[in-house]
Design a protein around this motif. Structure first.
Motif, mmCIF file in Angstrom:
data_model
loop_
_atom_site.group_PDB
_atom_site.id
_atom_site.type_symbol
_atom_site.label_atom_id
_atom_site.label_comp_id
_atom_site.label_asym_id
_atom_site.label_seq_id
_atom_site.Cartn_x
_atom_site.Cartn_y
_atom_site.Cartn_z
ATOM 1 N N MET B 1 0.848 -1.202 0.000
ATOM 2 C CA MET B 1 0.000 0.000 0.000
ATOM 3 C C MET B 1 0.881 1.249 0.000
ATOM 4 S SD MET B 1 -3.000 0.729 2.698
ATOM 5 C CE MET B 1 -3.514 2.373 3.051
ATOM 6 N N LEU B 3 2.305 4.919 0.509
ATOM 7 C CA LEU B 3 2.215 5.904 1.600
ATOM 8 C C LEU B 3 2.270 7.315 1.030
ATOM 9 C CD1 LEU B 3 4.884 4.374 3.997
ATOM 10 C CD2 LEU B 3 2.469 4.657 4.570
ATOM 11 N N GLU B 55 1.078 11.150 5.625
ATOM 12 C CA GLU B 55 1.038 10.364 6.868
ATOM 13 C C GLU B 55 2.386 10.396 7.571
ATOM 14 O OE1 GLU B 55 0.085 7.416 4.026
ATOM 15 O OE2 GLU B 55 -1.453 6.580 5.327
ATOM 16 N N VAL B 77 0.827 20.348 11.305
ATOM 17 C CA VAL B 77 0.716 18.937 11.734
ATOM 18 C C VAL B 77 -0.266 18.793 12.895
ATOM 19 C CG1 VAL B 77 3.039 18.319 10.974
ATOM 20 C CG2 VAL B 77 2.679 19.028 13.339
ATOM 21 N N ARG B 80 -2.348 13.027 13.906
ATOM 22 C CA ARG B 80 -2.343 11.918 12.934
ATOM 23 C C ARG B 80 -0.962 11.690 12.335
ATOM 24 N NH1 ARG B 80 -5.547 13.963 8.495
ATOM 25 N NH2 ARG B 80 -4.771 15.905 9.346
ATOM 26 N N ARG B 110 4.252 11.065 17.631
ATOM 27 C CA ARG B 110 4.841 9.809 17.140
ATOM 28 C C ARG B 110 6.111 10.177 16.374
ATOM 29 N NH1 ARG B 110 -0.628 6.801 15.111
ATOM 30 N NH2 ARG B 110 -1.431 8.934 14.973
ATOM 31 N N PRO B 138 6.369 1.333 17.443
ATOM 32 C CA PRO B 138 6.610 0.291 16.440
ATOM 33 C C PRO B 138 5.956 0.601 15.100
ATOM 34 C CG PRO B 138 5.959 -0.686 18.538
ATOM 35 C CD PRO B 138 5.794 0.785 18.684
ATOM 36 N N GLU B 139 4.792 1.279 15.113
ATOM 37 C CA GLU B 139 4.120 1.587 13.831
ATOM 38 C C GLU B 139 4.966 2.535 12.975
ATOM 39 O OE1 GLU B 139 0.462 3.876 14.382
ATOM 40 O OE2 GLU B 139 1.204 4.571 16.306
ATOM 41 N N GLU B 142 7.680 0.453 11.296
ATOM 42 C CA GLU B 142 7.083 -0.256 10.152
ATOM 43 C C GLU B 142 6.968 0.661 8.934
ATOM 44 O OE1 GLU B 142 3.048 -1.915 10.510
ATOM 45 O OE2 GLU B 142 3.837 -2.723 12.403
ATOM 46 N N MET B 143 6.506 1.880 9.195
ATOM 47 C CA MET B 143 6.276 2.818 8.102
ATOM 48 C C MET B 143 7.589 3.242 7.439
ATOM 49 S SD MET B 143 3.464 5.786 8.550
ATOM 50 C CE MET B 143 1.801 5.219 8.706
ATOM 51 N N GLU B 146 8.868 0.534 5.319
ATOM 52 C CA GLU B 146 8.076 0.462 4.094
ATOM 53 C C GLU B 146 8.491 1.585 3.128
ATOM 54 O OE1 GLU B 146 3.972 -0.037 5.108
ATOM 55 O OE2 GLU B 146 3.339 0.404 3.045
#
Lengths: 568, 311
Positions: B1, B3, B55, B77, B80, B110, B138-139, B142-143, B146
């Motif tokens: 997917m 980004l 994102e 910002v 999100r 984040r 952790p997210e 991951e991003m 990716e």
């Protein structure tokens, strides 16, 4: 026997007619009708998280049995005689149980834990406490006025002892819009009592809070705490399941809109320093309450209120600092034989406090959302430049609100850091702390190279000329005001108004005659340091600011003092 | 997917990240203060609002611009967004890290710091490389994997964000020290001692700020230092050599051809260490050298004459 009975089954008043809350009542008035539902919700969630696979379930049961056997074998008391057999028999059978039996045992254990933790709320006790508490505390302080109050019914004022600061209108605005979580600094077992009183006099709602089970052994305290919403926390229990139940109880209550209170420091600050390493367990439960509501599309915000409780005289100062100074003290988590358990010390303490202005200041800081952002009067989260944002965005992942415990744990760590900073900014520096700091700095200055413990033995051996001390106090006070102007902390009214001479006299009077030893005394034109450990305790509040308070001649000593905060 | 990615800053690293992300099929917008041209499909913009719908944001500006850039980002910002920075410096005498600046100036929480032996050219061209991401989320890891990872870039992660930022900032200074030492002709053994003990020195200071020792011996610390000394042509190497040849600090900086934060970081860390009563022999000696208060012979002699103890 009685102690155990009281701590496990606190007294409740019989109900002739159930109380039907009015819409204007604070949320906690609904608690009794919801308690069984809350307990069931907690039990279901804990069991669901453990039953996902057999290995995890077995591990949880083994862990519970292992830790409980270890605890009860050490305790060797009534409870041990009752419960040890159950756990020993269970640990032998876990491996042989089938899935259904294991789940049944888990459900029983978790239900017992949740029921033991859950508190009670009795509006009759609340109303009685509202009227009686100021009078009782006032009566302890001034017995003569107790009878006057009883005769003419006039409320006894605690204003002279307890001062409340902060934007109270803001908090009153928010109380009906979401859950408030008060997160104060923790110095004394009196904290929850004076804080309840501060909430009451400020028109803020009653809160639920976790109180150590050891406090429930006093029948009067047990009755009031249990019936005013306090839930019981048994710090002796090391079982993972128990900690999970405790956190979930707190989480479910906040999710349902009950205002809460917990001390993120975990335990009373032994050193007297402003807490900077916070325990994140219950803090995490409040963050999780917010994110769970968001994922379920329940619009019930959670706001944290950093609160500082500032005493000029701390009831348990001697025991706490002694504990901090000994290696054993580092691991001694529950002190049961300190000044809090001695009623004569309460009397002596309150008498001393009421005789002096500005004994205790509670400061409610600006509320923040779970992500450390300021909130406006309507409860909208704000950016540093005042733009309003949706806090729901913090739980979104690629556009969808999702549950993510790892993410929430990271948010909680960051919130802990924000709170630690806010504690410094909202600390109100008290007269005894300033005098103790300047005296202790003189002690460090006059004993170069000596270690902390050697200094603690210098009782009555170091004296400071009174004139010199007045000058140093004046200089320190000027620097304190400059730092206060930059928002580093706040100073009490007394510190602002007193001359250095008055400040010194006030601190010496506070100290004389209450503690077993005396921090410092007058001897002609000199001030002699009595018990350096007491000075250390009171001055420790100023450790993070030591270097900024010092002039060039005291810089070295101040740097040494500041290091206390780094290594401990 | 795919980004939606924003890159803030159009320096070497900013452009490399934009190109690498676009190569992996993501939608990329690169923001900079001045108009820039970048090969499609990277979109460029000078309007900070153009990043609002992204994102993941990479902030790739020098540390000295971090406050100003964070303030600009603060206007767009919200909760999100996930953000990673690639700056190597620290701010002010309190040694504020870049993630701390971002958290203070924006509502983005984040956050992460990308560091280690990451080289802009290798990233842009897709040559095998590695990096370390310091983040508690952790997210976010991951991003980032990716966005940049795959077979070209191995992105390791650690929750020790402050450790990554401090190690990364101090590697710049240690690189200058080692380049100086090489230029004055010290042998491999002395170089090794300087590198190892220098890292111990900065790690000790880092631990007082909450960093973990192991982060300094990992990719963010020693890993990055090895890459610098092995010759990835960093400006810090040129600065160290110029200083060793007798150039003044300002002319050496000119010769290096880039703004170098290492010297400032060393001075800030020394001040912090002084307040805590920690010894910083290598940093102190080097700052004295760079300010012309000591010769290289005196510096080596002063370091060699120090009391030696257990490692």
């Amino acid at each position: 026997m009685l102690k155990r009975f009281l701590s496990e089954r606190p007294l409740r008043l019989p109900h002739i007619r159930p109380y039907v809350p009015r819409p204007s009542d604070p949320s906690i008035f609904w608690f009794n009708s919801e308690r069984d539902d809350v307990v069931a919700d907690v039990v279901n969630r804990v069991c669901a998280s453990q039953e996902s696979d057999r290995t995890r379930l077995e591990m949880a049961l083994n862990d519970a049995a292992f830790h409980e056997i270890r605890r009860l074998e050490k305790q060797r008391d009534e409870e041990a005689r009752d419960r040890l057999g159950y756990w020993r028999s269970m640990i032998r059978r876990i491996g042989k149980m089938d899935d259904i039996e294991q789940r049944r045992v888990l459900h029983t254990i978790v239900t017992n834990m949740a029921r033991d933790i859950a508190g009670n709320f009795d509006p009759r006790v609340y109303r009685f406490a509202r009227k009686a508490a100021p009078r009782l505390i006032g009566g302890v302080m001034e017995p003569r006025r107790l009878t006057e109050g009883l005769v003419d019914g006039s409320p006894m004022s605690l204003d002279r002892v307890l001062r409340v600061e902060g934007d109270l209108d803001h908090l009153r605005n928010l109380q009906n819009r979401g859950s408030l979580v008060f997160v104060p600094t923790h110095s004394s077992n009196l904290d929850s009592i004076v804080l309840s009183q501060a909430l009451e006099t400020s028109g803020l709602p009653p809160v639920i809070y976790g109180a150590g089970k050891n406090l429930f052994t006093n029948p009067i305290i047990s009755f009031f705490m249990h019936n005013l919403g306090a839930y019981r926390v048994d710090r002796r229990i090391q079982v993972g399941l128990y900690k999970q139940v405790l956190k979930l109880y707190s989480q479910v209550m906040i999710e349902r809109g009950y205002h809460s209170l917990f001390f993120p420091g975990g335990t009373r600050s032994r050193s007297g320093m402003i807490e900077h390493q916070l325990k994140l367990g219950l803090l995490g439960s409040a963050v999780a309450a917010f994110t769970t509501n968001q994922v379920r599309r329940v619009d019930r915000p959670v706001w944290f209120v950093p609160t500082t409780i500032n005493y000029a005289l701390v009831l348990e100062a001697e025991t706490l600092i002694k504990d901090w100074l000994t290696e054993e003290g580092q691991a001694r988590y529950i002190i049961e034989d300190d000044e809090f358990s001695r009623i004569d010390r309460w009397f002596a303490f309150f008498r001393k406090m009421v005789g002096m202005r500005g004994g205790c200041i509670i400061r409610f800081g600006e509320p923040i959302d779970p992500f450390g952002n300021a909130v406006d009067a309507e409860g909208q989260s704000l950016t540093p430049t005042g733009r309003s944002i949706d806090p729901g965005g913090y739980v979104e992942h690629r556009g969808k609100a999702v549950a993510d415990p790892a993410r929430d744990a990271a948010y909680t760590r960051e919130l802990g850091e924000v709170l630690a900073r806010r504690y410094q900014q909202d600390t109100v520096v008290m007269s005894t702390q300033v005098v103790a700091h300047v005296l202790y700095r003189d002690l460090v200055q006059s004993t170069p190279g000596m270690d902390l413990f050697a200094r603690m033995r210098l009782r009555g051996e170091v004296a400071v000329d009174r004139e010199t001390l007045h000058r140093e106090l004046g200089e320190a006070r000027d620097r304190l005001f400059a730092l206060e102007g930059r928002g580093r902390f706040r100073t009490s009214e007394v510190v602002k108004e007193d001359s250095p001479e008055q400040l010194l006299e006030r601190a010496l009077t506070f100290w004389s005659g209450y503690h077993d030893s005396t921090a410092a005394t007058r001897e002609g034109d000199r001030i002699v340091i009595g018990d350096p450990s007491l000075l250390l305790y009171y001055q420790n509040r100023l450790v993070p600011f030591a270097e900024d308070i010092a002039g060039p001649e005291h810089l070295k000593a101040a740097c040494e003092i500041e290091q206390l905060g780094v290594y401990r | 997917m795919s980004l939606r990615i924003a890159v803030v800053g159009a320096g070497g690293f900013g452009r490399a990240i934009a190109q690498a992300s676009a190569r992996h099929g993501h939608e990329v917008v690169l923001w900079s203060r001045r108009d820039r041209e970048l090969p499609a499909p990277v979109r460029t913009s000078t309007d900070i609002h153009s990043i609002k719908d992204c994102e993941l944001i990479f902030m790739a500006v020098p540390a000295r611009h971090a406050i100003e850039t964070s303030e600009q980002l603060g206007e767009v910002v919200d909760g999100r967004h996930l953000m990673v920075h690639i700056s190597r410096g620290l701010i002010g005498p309190e040694l504020e890290t870049i993630t701390q600046v971002i958290a203070r100036k924006t509502v983005c929480r984040r956050l992460g710091a990308l560091a280690g032996p990451l080289v802009a050219d290798a990233l842009a061209e897709g040559r095998p490389s590695g990096a370390i991401l310091g983040t508690g989320f952790p997210e976010l890891t991951e991003m980032v994997r990716e966005a940049l990872g795959g077979s070209e870039l191995r992105v390791y992660d650690t929750p020790d964000v402050i450790g990554v930022e401090l190690a990364s900032a101090t590697v710049g200074f240690l690189t200058v020290v080692l380049a100086y030492a090489q230029e004055v002709g010290v042998g491999p053994s002395t170089l090794a001692v300087l590198a190892t003990r220098g890292m111990v020195e900065v790690s000790r200071i880092g631990q007082t700020l909450g960093a973990e020792e192991s982060t300094f011996t990992g990719l963010a610390g020693l890993g990055d230092l090895i890459a610098a000394v092995a010759g990835d042509e960093r400006p810090e190497i040129r600065l160290g050599r110029a200083l060793a040849r007798g150039a003044t600090l300002s002319s050496a900086v000119g010769e290096a051809g880039a703004y170098i934060e290492g010297i400032e970081v060393a001075a800030q860390m020394m001040e912090h260490a002084r307040r805590l009563g920690l010894e910083t022999p290598i940093s102190s000696t080097f700052v004295a050298l760079s300010e012309g208060r000591m010769s290289s012979d005196d510096a080596i002699q002063a370091l060699m004459e120090r009391r030696v103890g257990r490692e």
